[in-house]
Design a protein around this motif. Structure first.
Motif, short mmCIF file in Angstrom:
data_model
loop_
_atom_site.label_atom_id
_atom_site.label_comp_id
_atom_site.label_asym_id
_atom_site.label_seq_id
_atom_site.Cartn_x
_atom_site.Cartn_y
_atom_site.Cartn_z
N PHE A 79 0.84 -1.19 0.00
CA PHE A 79 0.00 0.00 0.00
C PHE A 79 0.88 1.25 0.00
CE2 PHE A 79 -2.93 -3.08 1.80
CZ PHE A 79 -4.17 -2.68 1.34
N LYS A 80 0.33 2.33 -0.50
CA LYS A 80 0.95 3.64 -0.35
C LYS A 80 0.33 4.28 0.88
CE LYS A 80 1.59 8.12 -2.61
NZ LYS A 80 1.30 8.94 -3.83
N ASN A 81 1.15 4.79 1.79
CA ASN A 81 0.66 5.36 3.04
C ASN A 81 0.74 6.88 3.01
OD1 ASN A 81 0.22 2.99 5.06
ND2 ASN A 81 2.14 2.51 4.03
N LEU A 82 -0.36 7.52 3.34
CA LEU A 82 -0.41 8.98 3.42
C LEU A 82 -0.72 9.39 4.85
CD1 LEU A 82 -2.61 9.80 0.28
CD2 LEU A 82 -0.10 9.72 0.42
N THR A 83 0.03 10.35 5.37
CA THR A 83 -0.22 10.87 6.71
C THR A 83 -1.23 12.01 6.60
OG1 THR A 83 2.04 10.31 7.38
CG2 THR A 83 0.83 11.88 8.76
N VAL A 84 -2.36 11.85 7.24
CA VAL A 84 -3.46 12.80 7.09
C VAL A 84 -3.07 14.20 7.54
CG1 VAL A 84 -5.83 13.33 7.79
CG2 VAL A 84 -5.17 10.96 7.32
N SER A 85 -2.27 14.29 8.59
CA SER A 85 -1.87 15.61 9.10
C SER A 85 -1.06 16.40 8.08
CB SER A 85 -1.06 15.46 10.39
OG SER A 85 0.13 14.73 10.16
N GLU A 86 -0.48 15.70 7.11
CA GLU A 86 0.31 16.37 6.07
C GLU A 86 -0.51 16.65 4.81
OE1 GLU A 86 3.60 13.77 5.42
OE2 GLU A 86 4.48 14.10 7.41
N ASP A 89 -6.21 18.45 2.51
CA ASP A 89 -7.30 18.19 1.58
C ASP A 89 -7.98 16.84 1.83
OD1 ASP A 89 -4.75 17.15 0.75
OD2 ASP A 89 -5.66 16.55 -1.15
N LEU A 90 -7.28 15.93 2.54
CA LEU A 90 -7.83 14.61 2.80
C LEU A 90 -8.43 14.47 4.20
CD1 LEU A 90 -5.13 12.30 1.15
CD2 LEU A 90 -7.16 13.32 0.12
N GLN A 91 -8.27 15.50 5.00
CA GLN A 91 -8.74 15.41 6.39
C GLN A 91 -10.25 15.17 6.50
OE1 GLN A 91 -7.20 18.69 8.69
NE2 GLN A 91 -5.06 18.15 8.28
N PRO A 92 -11.10 15.78 5.64
CA PRO A 92 -12.54 15.48 5.75
C PRO A 92 -12.86 13.99 5.52
CG PRO A 92 -12.20 17.49 4.51
CD PRO A 92 -10.85 16.87 4.68
N ALA A 93 -12.11 13.35 4.65
CA ALA A 93 -12.36 11.94 4.34
C ALA A 93 -11.91 11.01 5.46
CB ALA A 93 -11.65 11.55 3.04
N ALA A 94 -10.94 11.47 6.25
CA ALA A 94 -10.35 10.61 7.29
C ALA A 94 -10.79 10.97 8.69
CB ALA A 94 -8.82 10.70 7.21
N ARG A 95 -11.45 12.11 8.87
CA ARG A 95 -11.77 12.60 10.20
C ARG A 95 -12.61 11.60 10.99
NH1 ARG A 95 -13.95 17.15 8.80
NH2 ARG A 95 -11.96 18.29 8.83
N PHE A 174 -14.51 3.66 0.57
CA PHE A 174 -15.75 4.44 0.43
C PHE A 174 -15.74 5.35 -0.80
CE2 PHE A 174 -17.03 4.39 5.21
CZ PHE A 174 -17.71 3.21 5.02
N GLY A 175 -14.56 5.45 -1.46
CA GLY A 175 -14.47 6.30 -2.64
C GLY A 175 -14.25 7.76 -2.33
N ASP A 176 -13.98 8.09 -1.05
CA ASP A 176 -13.74 9.48 -0.69
C ASP A 176 -12.35 9.94 -1.10
OD1 ASP A 176 -16.28 9.74 0.48
OD2 ASP A 176 -15.57 8.87 2.35
N VAL A 177 -11.47 8.97 -1.37
CA VAL A 177 -10.12 9.23 -1.87
C VAL A 177 -9.86 8.19 -2.95
CG1 VAL A 177 -7.66 9.33 -1.31
CG2 VAL A 177 -9.35 10.07 0.38
N ASP A 178 -9.30 8.60 -4.10
CA ASP A 178 -9.02 7.61 -5.14
C ASP A 178 -7.62 7.02 -4.96
OD1 ASP A 178 -7.11 9.36 -6.20
OD2 ASP A 178 -8.37 9.99 -7.89
N HIS A 179 -7.26 6.06 -5.83
CA HIS A 179 -5.99 5.35 -5.66
C HIS A 179 -4.78 6.24 -5.89
CE1 HIS A 179 -6.36 5.15 -10.04
NE2 HIS A 179 -5.06 4.89 -10.07
N MET A 180 -5.00 7.42 -6.45
CA MET A 180 -3.91 8.38 -6.65
C MET A 180 -3.77 9.33 -5.46
SD MET A 180 -2.60 7.62 -9.59
CE MET A 180 -1.68 9.10 -10.07
N GLY A 181 -4.65 9.22 -4.49
CA GLY A 181 -4.58 10.09 -3.32
C GLY A 181 -5.31 11.40 -3.50
N ARG A 182 -6.25 11.44 -4.44
CA ARG A 182 -7.01 12.66 -4.69
C ARG A 182 -8.38 12.58 -4.01
NH1 ARG A 182 -5.88 12.05 -11.07
NH2 ARG A 182 -6.99 10.13 -10.50
N ALA A 183 -8.77 13.65 -3.34
CA ALA A 183 -10.06 13.68 -2.66
C ALA A 183 -11.19 13.73 -3.67
CB ALA A 183 -10.13 14.87 -1.73
N HIS A 184 -12.27 13.03 -3.37
CA HIS A 184 -13.44 13.04 -4.24
C HIS A 184 -14.11 14.41 -4.20
CE1 HIS A 184 -17.02 11.51 -6.27
NE2 HIS A 184 -17.76 12.09 -5.34
N ASP A 185 -14.49 14.92 -5.35
CA ASP A 185 -15.17 16.22 -5.44
C ASP A 185 -16.65 16.03 -5.10
OD1 ASP A 185 -16.21 18.70 -6.04
OD2 ASP A 185 -14.98 18.95 -7.85
#
Length: 246
Positions: A79-86, A89-95, A174-185
Motif C-alpha cells: 500500500f501507499k501510506n499517506l499521513t493525514v496531518s500532512e 485536503d484529505l482530512q474530511p475523508a479521514a476525520r 468508500f471512494g472518498d479518496v481515489d488510488h492516486m490520493g485525490r479527494a473526491h469532489d
C-alpha cells in the motif's frame, strides 16, 4: 468454516506462483491454525496438559501465524501510506476514522488484505485466550511464564496494529479518496463505489469493533462510526433497521 477433507493435499498440488492459489492456501492455513487454537483452549480448560506442552503448542501456533503473512511482503501487495496531518485536503475523508490513509491501485487487493487482517485478528484473539489460560496452570516455571506473558503482549499489540490497518483503508474503500490520493469532489455527487466498498468492509469492521476484543476503546469507537456509515451506504439501515446492527 473449516476446509473440507483433503483440501490441504489438493491445494499443495497447485502452483504457488498463482496469486489466487496463495490466497486459498493462506485461508486454509488460517482456518487450520484457528481450529488448532480452539482445540488447545479446550484441552487447557479440561486440565491434564503440562505447562511445558501448552507453551510449546502456543509457540508453534504463533510461528504458523507469522509464516502465513510472510509471502505477502512483495510490491504487488504493498500500500501507499499517506499521513493525514500532512494532507489537509484529505482530512474530511479521514476525520474520526484514521490518522493514516492506505491506498492500493487494485481495490480488490485491498479487500483481500482486509479479510486476511480480520482473520488474523480472530486467530490472535484465540491465541490470547490460550496464553491467558496457560498462565493459570500450576507447574509453570519462570521461563514459561515469561513466554506466555510476552505472547500476550505481542498478540495484543498486533491486533491493535491490524485494526488500525483496516481503518486506514476506509477512505479509499468508500471512494472518498481515489488510488492516486485525490479527494473526491462533492460536486460530483456520492462516489459510485461507496455501497460496494462498504459491503467489502463489513466483516473486517465488525471484527475490529467486536466485544470483547483487544482493540482499544478509540479503535472500537472509530470502527462503530464506520459501521454506521456502512449501514447507510449499503441500504442495510433502511431495509433492516436495528436488525442490521451485528
Amino acid at each position: 468454516m473449516f476446509p473440507v477433507p483433503d483440501t490441504t493435499n489438493w491445494l499443495n498440488e497447485l502452483n504457488d506462483n498463482e496469486p489466487y492459489v496463495r490466497l486459498e492456501k493462506n485461508a486454509n492455513a488460517i482456518n487450520d491454525t484457528c481450529k488448532r487454537a480452539r482445540m488447545l483452549l479446550d484441552l487447557i480448560n479440561v486440565g491434564g496438559l503440562p505447562a511445558s506442552t501448552i507453551v510449546d503448542m502456543i509457540k508453534e501456533l504463533h510461528s504458523l501465524d507469522q509464516s502465513a503473512v510472510s509471502w505477502r511482503q512483495t510490491s504487488e501487495w504493498s500500500f501507499k501510506n499517506l499521513t493525514v496531518s500532512e494532507r489537509p485536503d484529505l482530512q474530511p475523508a479521514a476525520r474520526g476514522i484514521t490518522d493514516t490513509i492506505q491506498l492500493h491501485p487494485d481495490i480488490w487487493m485491498a479487500y483481500e488484505w482486509n479479510y486476511h487482517r480480520a482473520a488474523r485478528i480472530t486467530f490472535l484473539e484465540q491465541l490470547l485466550k490460550c496464553s491467558e489460560a496457560g498462565l493459570e496452570t500450576r507447574d509453570l516455571d519462570n521461563v514459561e511464564e515469561k513466554t506466555l506473558t510476552d505472547t500476550i503482549a505481542e498478540c495484543t499489540s498486533t491486533i491493535q496494529w491490524l485494526a488500525d490497518e483496516v481503518l486506514s483503508t476506509v477512505p479509499q474503500s468508500f471512494g472518498d479518496v481515489d488510488h492516486m490520493g485525490r479527494a473526491h469532489d462533492v460536486k460530483d455527487g456520492p462516489p459510485r463505489c461507496r455501497a460496494v466498498g462498504g459491503y467489502l468492509l463489513l466483516w473486517p469492521i465488525r471484527i475490529s469493533k467486536g466485544q470483547p476484543s483487544k482493540t482499544t476503546a478509540e479503535q472500537k469507537e472509530r470502527a462503530w462510526r464506520v459501521f454506521e456509515r456502512i449501514r447507510d451506504y449499503t441500504g442495510m439501515k433502511t431495509t433492516l433497521g436495528d436488525k442490521s446492527i451485528i
